[in-house]
Enzyme design. Structure first.
Site, mmCIF file in Angstrom:
data_model
loop_
_atom_site.group_PDB
_atom_site.id
_atom_site.type_symbol
_atom_site.label_atom_id
_atom_site.label_comp_id
_atom_site.label_asym_id
_atom_site.label_seq_id
_atom_site.Cartn_x
_atom_site.Cartn_y
_atom_site.Cartn_z
ATOM 1 N N HIS A 16 0.842 -1.205 0.000
ATOM 2 C CA HIS A 16 0.000 0.000 0.000
ATOM 3 C C HIS A 16 0.880 1.259 0.000
ATOM 4 O O HIS A 16 0.650 2.199 -0.746
ATOM 5 C CB HIS A 16 -0.875 0.060 1.269
ATOM 6 C CG HIS A 16 -1.918 -1.008 1.376
ATOM 7 N ND1 HIS A 16 -2.108 -1.739 2.526
ATOM 8 C CD2 HIS A 16 -2.859 -1.449 0.507
ATOM 9 C CE1 HIS A 16 -3.117 -2.573 2.358
ATOM 10 N NE2 HIS A 16 -3.591 -2.427 1.149
ATOM 11 N N LYS A 40 -17.596 -6.068 6.897
ATOM 12 C CA LYS A 40 -16.302 -6.655 7.270
ATOM 13 C C LYS A 40 -16.024 -6.400 8.744
ATOM 14 O O LYS A 40 -16.319 -5.323 9.247
ATOM 15 C CB LYS A 40 -15.170 -6.038 6.435
ATOM 16 C CG LYS A 40 -15.062 -6.587 5.021
ATOM 17 C CD LYS A 40 -13.759 -6.105 4.384
ATOM 18 C CE LYS A 40 -13.659 -6.554 2.929
ATOM 19 N NZ LYS A 40 -12.482 -5.997 2.247
ATOM 20 N N ARG A 89 -2.396 -6.413 -8.248
ATOM 21 C CA ARG A 89 -1.281 -7.301 -7.943
ATOM 22 C C ARG A 89 -1.170 -8.408 -8.969
ATOM 23 O O ARG A 89 -0.120 -8.705 -9.481
ATOM 24 C CB ARG A 89 -1.468 -7.928 -6.556
ATOM 25 C CG ARG A 89 -1.134 -6.997 -5.440
ATOM 26 C CD ARG A 89 -1.702 -7.488 -4.141
ATOM 27 N NE ARG A 89 -3.158 -7.455 -4.200
ATOM 28 C CZ ARG A 89 -3.952 -7.609 -3.158
ATOM 29 N NH1 ARG A 89 -3.434 -7.871 -1.979
ATOM 30 N NH2 ARG A 89 -5.262 -7.539 -3.284
ATOM 31 N N SER A 127 -3.053 -7.642 3.198
ATOM 32 C CA SER A 127 -3.278 -7.464 4.638
ATOM 33 C C SER A 127 -3.562 -8.816 5.292
ATOM 34 O O SER A 127 -3.129 -9.076 6.419
ATOM 35 C CB SER A 127 -4.444 -6.506 4.878
ATOM 36 O OG SER A 127 -4.154 -5.239 4.352
HETATM 37 P P1 ADP Z 1 -9.983 -3.468 -0.247
HETATM 38 O O1 ADP Z 1 -10.736 -4.213 0.794
HETATM 39 O O2 ADP Z 1 -10.670 -2.210 -0.706
HETATM 40 O O3 ADP Z 1 -9.484 -4.293 -1.396
HETATM 41 P P2 ADP Z 1 -7.231 -3.359 0.635
HETATM 42 O O4 ADP Z 1 -6.698 -2.617 1.811
HETATM 43 O O5 ADP Z 1 -7.100 -4.835 0.622
HETATM 44 O O6 ADP Z 1 -8.730 -2.880 0.539
HETATM 45 O O7 ADP Z 1 -6.573 -2.793 -0.694
HETATM 46 C C1 ADP Z 1 -6.670 -1.442 -1.037
HETATM 47 C C2 ADP Z 1 -6.047 -1.239 -2.407
HETATM 48 O O8 ADP Z 1 -4.663 -1.510 -2.329
HETATM 49 C C3 ADP Z 1 -6.597 -2.169 -3.509
HETATM 50 O O9 ADP Z 1 -6.639 -1.445 -4.716
HETATM 51 C C4 ADP Z 1 -5.573 -3.259 -3.577
HETATM 52 O O10 ADP Z 1 -5.531 -3.856 -4.871
HETATM 53 C C5 ADP Z 1 -4.310 -2.468 -3.297
HETATM 54 N N1 ADP Z 1 -3.259 -3.327 -2.744
HETATM 55 C C6 ADP Z 1 -3.368 -4.282 -1.812
HETATM 56 N N2 ADP Z 1 -2.180 -4.883 -1.587
HETATM 57 C C7 ADP Z 1 -1.288 -4.281 -2.398
HETATM 58 C C8 ADP Z 1 0.104 -4.477 -2.671
HETATM 59 N N3 ADP Z 1 0.804 -5.447 -2.065
HETATM 60 N N4 ADP Z 1 0.695 -3.658 -3.562
HETATM 61 C C9 ADP Z 1 -0.020 -2.699 -4.192
HETATM 62 N N5 ADP Z 1 -1.336 -2.504 -4.023
HETATM 63 C C10 ADP Z 1 -1.974 -3.271 -3.132
#
Ligand code: ADP
Length: 163
Positions: A16, A40, A89, A127
């Protein structure tokens, strides 16, 4: 141009953060916003997640941190952001993200969705993976910012990470 980067961030990972840093170079302003999703059950409370993001992005001048519930496009319009930013990803992210992007476009054609490809070194990170590793006492130092590693150790009653 300003961008909105919405997500659960439960917790914030280095994937992120890498995306936020790259977006901060591309846009005049970036709003990182934690979605309060009633369907969630998060591991970290909203305030904790906001704190994690604020600490990790303190070095970035034009990054703001916020939270919202409801429609992402409504929050984007409220913040004056013309772009919703999402990370991709792997192919497995694509189908879901495309559906959401089309839905958002049908609701608010003035708000564009842009995708940034994840950095290769962070492409395995999510996450959920981070929580799974931390739950069983694995080292997450290369997966999350330091403050988040400490939060994870506390959450799972593990030893705090060594500096
Ligand atoms: P959500 O529940 O909205 O998917 P996340 O926190 O899992 O929330 O992800 C938020 C954003 O960050 C999404 O667009 C996801 O694809 C992106 N994301 C998650 N992990 C990574 C990563 N390792 N590298 C880059 N972007 C990521």
């Amino acid at each position: 141009m300003r961008a909105l980067y919405p997500g659960s961030f439960d917790p914030l990972t280095l994937g992120h953060l890498d995306l936020i840093e790259r977006a901060a170079r591309l846009f005049d302003g970036v709003v990182v916003a934690v979605l309060q999703n009633p369907s969630k059950q998060p591991a970290f409370a909203l305030d904790q997640r906001l704190g994690q993001i604020r600490r990790a992005t303190a070095h970035l001048g034009h990054v703001e941190v916020g939270s919202f519930d409801g429609l992402t496009v409504s929050y984007a319009q409220q913040c004056g952001t013309e772009v919703i930013l999402r990370g991709l990803r792997a192919l497995s992210d694509f189908e879901f993200e495309l559906q959401i992007a089309h839905t958002n476009n049908s609701l608010a054609p003035d708000v564009e969705t842009l995708f940034l490809a994840t950095a290769t070194r962070h492409s395995f990170l999510s996450s959920s993976v981070v929580k799974e590793v931390a739950r069983f006492g694995g080292n997450v130092g290369h997966m999350v910012p330091t403050g988040v590693a400490e939060d994870l150790a506390r959450l799972f009653n593990r030893e705090p990470p060594q500096p």
